[in-house]
Design a protein around this motif. Structure first.
Motif: not given
Length: 142
Positions: A6-19, A103-115, A2-4
């Motif tokens: 874009f649709e229903e995979q990416y999540e994009i969030h704007w955060l005011p602060a990150v430690a 880019p590969y799924g939910s931000t529910a996990a601590a490893a979110v992709g790119f910040v 299976a190929r990955v």
């Protein structure tokens, strides 16, 4: 295989602060704003640049190189909205925050992709067009 897509995979969030950029917490992601539904399918441009350093010497005609510095020139295209213009209201010129791209799924996990710690530039409006939703592009300095 299976190929990955874009649709229903990416999540994009704007955060005011990150430690910790390496590992934002679930609470930090929850405190941010989910912009995913405001971004069209072609709306994420991470724009990576890789610079090279010459290592060639006079003993050879071969121009050898090693990798040098790198960077990103982000741009996020978003829809304008006539009821709740969340993306437009957040991504104004000089706005400072953290853009989280998963880019590969939910931000529910601590490893979110790119910040990316970013500062927004002047929003760029597109050329008008028939039968198109209005958008704007927020260029971002990382």
């Amino acid at each position: 295989m299976a190929r990955v897509v874009f649709e229903e995979q990416y999540e994009i969030h704007w955060l005011p602060a990150v430690a910790s950029i390496a590992a934002p917490t679930q609470a930090e992601v929850a405190a941010g704003t989910d912009l995913t539904a405001f971004v069209p399918k072609d709306g994420v441009n991470i724009g990576t640049s890789n610079n090279r350093v010459s290592t060639g010497d006079i003993s050879t005609k071969f121009d050898s190189e090693i990798m040098g510095s790198y960077g990103n020139s982000l741009a996020l295209k978003c829809f304008k909205d006539d009821t709740t213009d969340t993306a437009w209201d957040l991504l104004l010129k000089d706005a400072v925050g953290f853009l989280v791209i998963a880019p590969y799924g939910s931000t529910a996990a601590a490893a979110v992709g790119f910040v990316f710690p970013v500062q927004c530039g002047q929003p760029e409006l597109p050329t008008s067009a028939a039968n198109e939703r209005q958008t704007f592009t927020s260029p971002m300095a990382v």
